[in-house]
Design a protein around this motif. Structure first.
Motif, PDB file in Angstrom:
ATOM      1  N   PRO A 246       0.861  -1.204  -0.027  1.00  0.00           N
ATOM      2  CA  PRO A 246       0.109   0.188  -0.200  1.00  0.00           C
ATOM      3  C   PRO A 246       0.816   1.097   0.143  1.00  0.00           C
ATOM      4  O   PRO A 246       2.014   1.327   0.386  1.00  0.00           O
ATOM      5  CB  PRO A 246      -0.705  -0.124   1.433  1.00  0.00           C
ATOM      6  CG  PRO A 246       0.040  -1.129   2.052  1.00  0.00           C
ATOM      7  CD  PRO A 246       0.695  -2.234   1.117  1.00  0.00           C
ATOM      8  N   PRO A 247       0.204   2.426  -0.381  1.00  0.00           N
ATOM      9  CA  PRO A 247       1.129   3.606  -0.483  1.00  0.00           C
ATOM     10  C   PRO A 247       1.717   3.826   0.982  1.00  0.00           C
ATOM     11  O   PRO A 247       2.932   4.647   0.941  1.00  0.00           O
ATOM     12  CB  PRO A 247      -0.008   4.724  -0.678  1.00  0.00           C
ATOM     13  CG  PRO A 247      -0.946   3.970  -1.456  1.00  0.00           C
ATOM     14  CD  PRO A 247      -0.955   2.689  -0.977  1.00  0.00           C
ATOM     15  N   ALA A 248       1.240   3.737   1.869  1.00  0.00           N
ATOM     16  CA  ALA A 248       1.804   4.050   3.171  1.00  0.00           C
ATOM     17  C   ALA A 248       3.213   3.208   3.325  1.00  0.00           C
ATOM     18  O   ALA A 248       3.838   3.738   4.033  1.00  0.00           O
ATOM     19  CB  ALA A 248       0.825   3.486   4.351  1.00  0.00           C
ATOM     20  N   GLN A 249       3.530   2.256   2.809  1.00  0.00           N
ATOM     21  CA  GLN A 249       4.751   1.534   2.869  1.00  0.00           C
ATOM     22  C   GLN A 249       5.831   2.522   2.500  1.00  0.00           C
ATOM     23  O   GLN A 249       6.915   2.287   2.804  1.00  0.00           O
ATOM     24  CB  GLN A 249       4.828   0.295   1.624  1.00  0.00           C
ATOM     25  CG  GLN A 249       5.648  -0.491   2.013  1.00  0.00           C
ATOM     26  CD  GLN A 249       5.781  -1.471   3.218  1.00  0.00           C
ATOM     27  OE1 GLN A 249       4.685  -1.578   3.919  1.00  0.00           O
ATOM     28  NE2 GLN A 249       6.798  -2.198   3.686  1.00  0.00           N
ATOM     29  N   LEU A 255      10.790   2.835   7.659  1.00  0.00           N
ATOM     30  CA  LEU A 255      12.211   2.489   7.803  1.00  0.00           C
ATOM     31  C   LEU A 255      12.622   1.889   9.240  1.00  0.00           C
ATOM     32  O   LEU A 255      13.527   1.065   9.281  1.00  0.00           O
ATOM     33  CB  LEU A 255      12.995   3.670   7.321  1.00  0.00           C
ATOM     34  CG  LEU A 255      13.276   4.260   5.996  1.00  0.00           C
ATOM     35  CD1 LEU A 255      14.230   5.491   6.076  1.00  0.00           C
ATOM     36  CD2 LEU A 255      13.579   3.201   5.186  1.00  0.00           C
ATOM     37  N   PHE A 256      11.701   2.215  10.078  1.00  0.00           N
ATOM     38  CA  PHE A 256      11.685   2.042  11.492  1.00  0.00           C
ATOM     39  C   PHE A 256      10.424   0.744  11.993  1.00  0.00           C
ATOM     40  O   PHE A 256      10.360   0.683  13.137  1.00  0.00           O
ATOM     41  CB  PHE A 256      11.788   2.963  12.340  1.00  0.00           C
ATOM     42  CG  PHE A 256      12.945   3.826  12.265  1.00  0.00           C
ATOM     43  CD1 PHE A 256      14.254   3.482  12.893  1.00  0.00           C
ATOM     44  CD2 PHE A 256      12.970   4.851  11.390  1.00  0.00           C
ATOM     45  CE1 PHE A 256      15.335   4.237  12.632  1.00  0.00           C
ATOM     46  CE2 PHE A 256      14.078   5.598  11.185  1.00  0.00           C
ATOM     47  CZ  PHE A 256      15.189   5.412  12.000  1.00  0.00           C
ATOM     48  N   ALA A 257      10.217   0.145  10.930  1.00  0.00           N
ATOM     49  CA  ALA A 257       9.217  -0.897  11.081  1.00  0.00           C
ATOM     50  C   ALA A 257      10.079  -2.169  12.120  1.00  0.00           C
ATOM     51  O   ALA A 257      11.272  -2.116  12.063  1.00  0.00           O
ATOM     52  CB  ALA A 257       8.621  -1.548   9.906  1.00  0.00           C
ATOM     53  N   PRO A 258       9.268  -2.940  12.547  1.00  0.00           N
ATOM     54  CA  PRO A 258       9.942  -3.895  13.627  1.00  0.00           C
ATOM     55  C   PRO A 258      10.919  -4.663  12.695  1.00  0.00           C
ATOM     56  O   PRO A 258      12.252  -4.967  13.317  1.00  0.00           O
ATOM     57  CB  PRO A 258       8.871  -4.743  14.136  1.00  0.00           C
ATOM     58  CG  PRO A 258       7.638  -3.840  14.308  1.00  0.00           C
ATOM     59  CD  PRO A 258       8.032  -2.866  13.009  1.00  0.00           C
ATOM     60  N   ARG A 261      13.998  -1.940  11.557  1.00  0.00           N
ATOM     61  CA  ARG A 261      14.528  -1.022  12.342  1.00  0.00           C
ATOM     62  C   ARG A 261      16.102  -1.403  12.875  1.00  0.00           C
ATOM     63  O   ARG A 261      16.855  -0.461  12.813  1.00  0.00           O
ATOM     64  CB  ARG A 261      13.815  -1.009  13.899  1.00  0.00           C
ATOM     65  CG  ARG A 261      14.131   0.106  14.716  1.00  0.00           C
ATOM     66  CD  ARG A 261      13.643  -0.006  16.284  1.00  0.00           C
ATOM     67  NE  ARG A 261      12.270   0.208  15.984  1.00  0.00           N
ATOM     68  CZ  ARG A 261      11.161  -0.520  16.381  1.00  0.00           C
ATOM     69  NH1 ARG A 261      11.337  -1.772  16.761  1.00  0.00           N
ATOM     70  NH2 ARG A 261      10.091  -0.514  16.250  1.00  0.00           N
ATOM     71  N   PRO A 262      16.424  -2.401  13.222  1.00  0.00           N
ATOM     72  CA  PRO A 262      17.921  -3.114  13.408  1.00  0.00           C
ATOM     73  C   PRO A 262      18.762  -2.624  12.453  1.00  0.00           C
ATOM     74  O   PRO A 262      19.876  -2.145  12.503  1.00  0.00           O
ATOM     75  CB  PRO A 262      17.677  -4.381  13.871  1.00  0.00           C
ATOM     76  CG  PRO A 262      16.192  -4.752  14.404  1.00  0.00           C
ATOM     77  CD  PRO A 262      15.493  -3.958  13.334  1.00  0.00           C
ATOM     78  N   ARG A 263      18.365  -3.142  11.144  1.00  0.00           N
ATOM     79  CA  ARG A 263      19.035  -2.890  10.379  1.00  0.00           C
ATOM     80  C   ARG A 263      19.344  -1.335   9.864  1.00  0.00           C
ATOM     81  O   ARG A 263      20.445  -0.802   9.225  1.00  0.00           O
ATOM     82  CB  ARG A 263      18.959  -3.466   8.814  1.00  0.00           C
ATOM     83  CG  ARG A 263      17.363  -3.174   8.178  1.00  0.00           C
ATOM     84  CD  ARG A 263      17.291  -4.094   6.960  1.00  0.00           C
ATOM     85  NE  ARG A 263      17.183  -5.526   7.483  1.00  0.00           N
ATOM     86  CZ  ARG A 263      16.861  -6.603   6.556  1.00  0.00           C
ATOM     87  NH1 ARG A 263      16.787  -6.305   5.278  1.00  0.00           N
ATOM     88  NH2 ARG A 263      16.844  -7.749   7.195  1.00  0.00           N
ATOM     89  N   THR A 264      18.185  -0.473   9.922  1.00  0.00           N
ATOM     90  CA  THR A 264      18.060   1.016   9.766  1.00  0.00           C
ATOM     91  C   THR A 264      19.044   1.697  10.576  1.00  0.00           C
ATOM     92  O   THR A 264      19.952   2.426  10.267  1.00  0.00           O
ATOM     93  CB  THR A 264      16.766   1.560   9.680  1.00  0.00           C
ATOM     94  OG1 THR A 264      15.768   0.928   8.646  1.00  0.00           O
ATOM     95  CG2 THR A 264      16.904   2.996   9.774  1.00  0.00           C
ATOM     96  N   VAL A 265      19.141   1.335  11.898  1.00  0.00           N
ATOM     97  CA  VAL A 265      19.874   2.063  13.203  1.00  0.00           C
ATOM     98  C   VAL A 265      21.454   1.458  12.646  1.00  0.00           C
ATOM     99  O   VAL A 265      22.156   2.361  12.917  1.00  0.00           O
ATOM    100  CB  VAL A 265      19.594   1.289  14.572  1.00  0.00           C
ATOM    101  CG1 VAL A 265      20.525   1.713  15.476  1.00  0.00           C
ATOM    102  CG2 VAL A 265      18.256   1.897  14.708  1.00  0.00           C
ATOM    103  N   ALA A 266      21.519   0.321  12.285  1.00  0.00           N
ATOM    104  CA  ALA A 266      23.125  -0.103  12.103  1.00  0.00           C
ATOM    105  C   ALA A 266      23.606   0.631  11.245  1.00  0.00           C
ATOM    106  O   ALA A 266      24.881   1.136  10.848  1.00  0.00           O
ATOM    107  CB  ALA A 266      23.170  -1.428  12.032  1.00  0.00           C
ATOM    108  N   TYR A 382      16.535  -2.757   1.985  1.00  0.00           N
ATOM    109  CA  TYR A 382      15.244  -2.416   1.975  1.00  0.00           C
ATOM    110  C   TYR A 382      14.387  -3.061   0.602  1.00  0.00           C
ATOM    111  O   TYR A 382      15.142  -2.978  -0.316  1.00  0.00           O
ATOM    112  CB  TYR A 382      15.173  -0.879   1.790  1.00  0.00           C
ATOM    113  CG  TYR A 382      15.779  -0.221   2.935  1.00  0.00           C
ATOM    114  CD1 TYR A 382      15.163  -0.115   4.258  1.00  0.00           C
ATOM    115  CD2 TYR A 382      17.061   0.147   2.983  1.00  0.00           C
ATOM    116  CE1 TYR A 382      15.780   0.426   5.490  1.00  0.00           C
ATOM    117  CE2 TYR A 382      17.664   0.869   4.094  1.00  0.00           C
ATOM    118  CZ  TYR A 382      17.055   1.040   5.366  1.00  0.00           C
ATOM    119  OH  TYR A 382      17.574   1.499   6.412  1.00  0.00           O
ATOM    120  N   PRO A 383      13.162  -3.226   0.801  1.00  0.00           N
ATOM    121  CA  PRO A 383      12.150  -3.582  -0.313  1.00  0.00           C
ATOM    122  C   PRO A 383      12.118  -2.300  -1.249  1.00  0.00           C
ATOM    123  O   PRO A 383      12.684  -1.189  -1.253  1.00  0.00           O
ATOM    124  CB  PRO A 383      10.881  -3.812   0.231  1.00  0.00           C
ATOM    125  CG  PRO A 383      10.813  -2.993   1.408  1.00  0.00           C
ATOM    126  CD  PRO A 383      12.244  -2.852   2.127  1.00  0.00           C
TER     127      PRO A 383
END
Length: 448
Positions: A246-249, A255-258, A261-266, A382-383
């Protein structure tokens, strides 16, 4: 050809291809733009060194020239990623090349430090947006078994541009009081290259599918298949891809979805730390050598020789990202950067030329190899609907550190000279290496 070919998605068909002439054209077109970017950024280190003499400008004021460009890059990277996920990778790539090419040409006409600061900010807007978008586009076309290697080769064009900057710095800038102006005029070349980029590069197939433009996506895939000599497969049609998210994606918060989140922070930590150490060291490298007692021409000569070590650094990383994987390659090269930085800092004040060149070259080798691995791993995290946004924001957040880095060098020099400066950079490289180990290993996996 067996019938199961018809069950392949377009992304799978691209992943199964060998490296073709069309891949080479895409890589070359993106790479030349990348090299021009590096030349533009690299020139500033030489411009600062000359303006400190010809304009009698102090280091604190000149540090804002570099930092203004990085401030623009931070904003440009974040906005460029968002725009590329909405309007396409190719269009954003071309527009940003045009923007910074024109602004770079105007920078050559600056009559004061204040004017130069403003123009460098505009240059940064274009530069910051272009780099993550280019790496995203290339990664989305590269076959998965060599995707990391192809992106590192793209990043290797950075060394070509930085070497060109070093040559301009060595041959053109010292030639006259206005040598820096002639050097910056060379940065206007991307404005012409943008026209070529816009019409010759394909749009991302994954992006087109995410926008429902399936006929256009199919035409591009078939061109790549035909380039590989796969005329039989080109006669097959792919299954319809699954419905997109959906567009909300595409919202930044995702980027901080569960799961992300770990890969974004790293990855943000790696980008922040690598930007701080790399730009803090290399933007001020000629000036630090002048501060250590070397002439302007000799400092430019040393910088040129140190820069040449970037090429084998990229070559080693291009091999190792598919041998060791992205995470280990990135971490090892960051550890090598940390060690080399410490020894270079002491060498800069020792007066031993062999030590300066050897450890400067090692710092260049490891640091730029780390950059290659970093650009390889970032888009893979990321997708498709978030890929350019994720890569752009990682780069943008990292650029915040590159704003601070040039400003931090003058007080660090006052505190303890080059040894203190490079000891700090070494410590930051160690933090980057620790964060790299927290990233997932995605070697050989499909992008989605």
């Amino acid at each position: 050809m067996t019938s199961n070919t018809t069950s392949l998605s377009r992304a799978e068909r691209l992943d199964r291809l060998p490296f073709t002439r069309r891949h080479l054209t895409l890589l070359g077109g993106s790479g030349i733009g990348w090299a021009l970017d590096a030349m533009e950024i690299g020139l500033i280190s030489f411009v600062i060194a000359q303006l400190s003499i010809t304009w009698s400008a102090d280091a604190a004021a000149l540090s804002w020239v570099a930092s203004a460009g990085f401030a623009g890059m931070a904003i440009g990277a974040a906005l460029g990623g968002l725009l590329a996920d909405r309007f396409g990778r190719r269009n954003v790539f071309a527009v940003t090349l045009l923007l910074y090419g024109v602004a770079s040409g105007l920078s050559a006409l600056a009559w004061s430090v204040a004017v130069l600061i403003v123009l460098r900010f505009v240059v940064g807007l274009g530069l910051g947006a272009e780099l993550p978008v280019a790496s995203t586009l290339v990664s989305e076309f590269a076959p998965k078994r060599i995707r990391g290697r192809v992106v590192v080769i793209l990043e290797a064009f950075w060394a070509v541009g930085w070497i060109a900057a070093a040559l301009l710095g060595y041959l053109v800038i010292p030639a006259s009081a206005d040598g820096w102006r002639w050097a910056l005029l060379a940065g206007a070349l991307p404005a012409l290259w943008a026209v070529v980029i816009r019409w010759r590069m394909p749009e991302s197939v994954r992006f087109l599918e995410s926008k429902g433009r399936h006929a256009e996506a199919e035409r591009i895939v078939r061109r790549f298949e035909e380039s590989a000599g796969d005329t039989e497969r080109a006669n097959y049609s792919a299954v319809a891809p699954p419905a997109g998210p959906p567009p909300a994606q595409t919202r930044l918060g995702h980027l901080f979805a569960p799961t992300l989140r770990p890969r974004t922070v790293a990855i943000w930590v790696v980008w922040i730390t690598v930007n701080f150490s790399y730009y803090g060291a290399f933007i001020w490298l000629p000036s630090l050598l002048v501060e250590a007692g070397y002439s302007l021409v000799r400092s430019f000569e040393y910088t040129l020789l140190i820069t040449l070590a970037q090429l084998p650094g990229y070559a080693a990383a291009a091999y190792l990202v598919e041998k060791w994987g992205r995470r280990v390659t990135l971490a090892v090269f960051l550890l090598g950067s940390a060690v080399a930085a410490v020894f270079f800092g002491f060498g800069a004040v020792s007066g031993v030329e062999a030590q300066i060149l050897a450890f400067g070259a090692l710092m260049s080798f490891f640091n730029l190899g780390a950059w290659g691995a970093l650009y390889a791993v970032t888009p893979e995290l990321y997708p498709t609907p978030l890929r350019a946004t994720g890569a752009g924001w990682a780069a943008g957040v990292g650029r915040l550190a590159s704003i601070i880095a040039p400003l931090s060098v003058p007080p660090l020099v006052a505190l303890g000279g080059p040894p203190v400066v490079f000891a700090v950079f070494s410590a930051v490289f160690l933090i980057a290496a620790a964060a790299a180990f927290a990233l997932p290993e995605l070697k050989g996996r499909p992008l989605d």
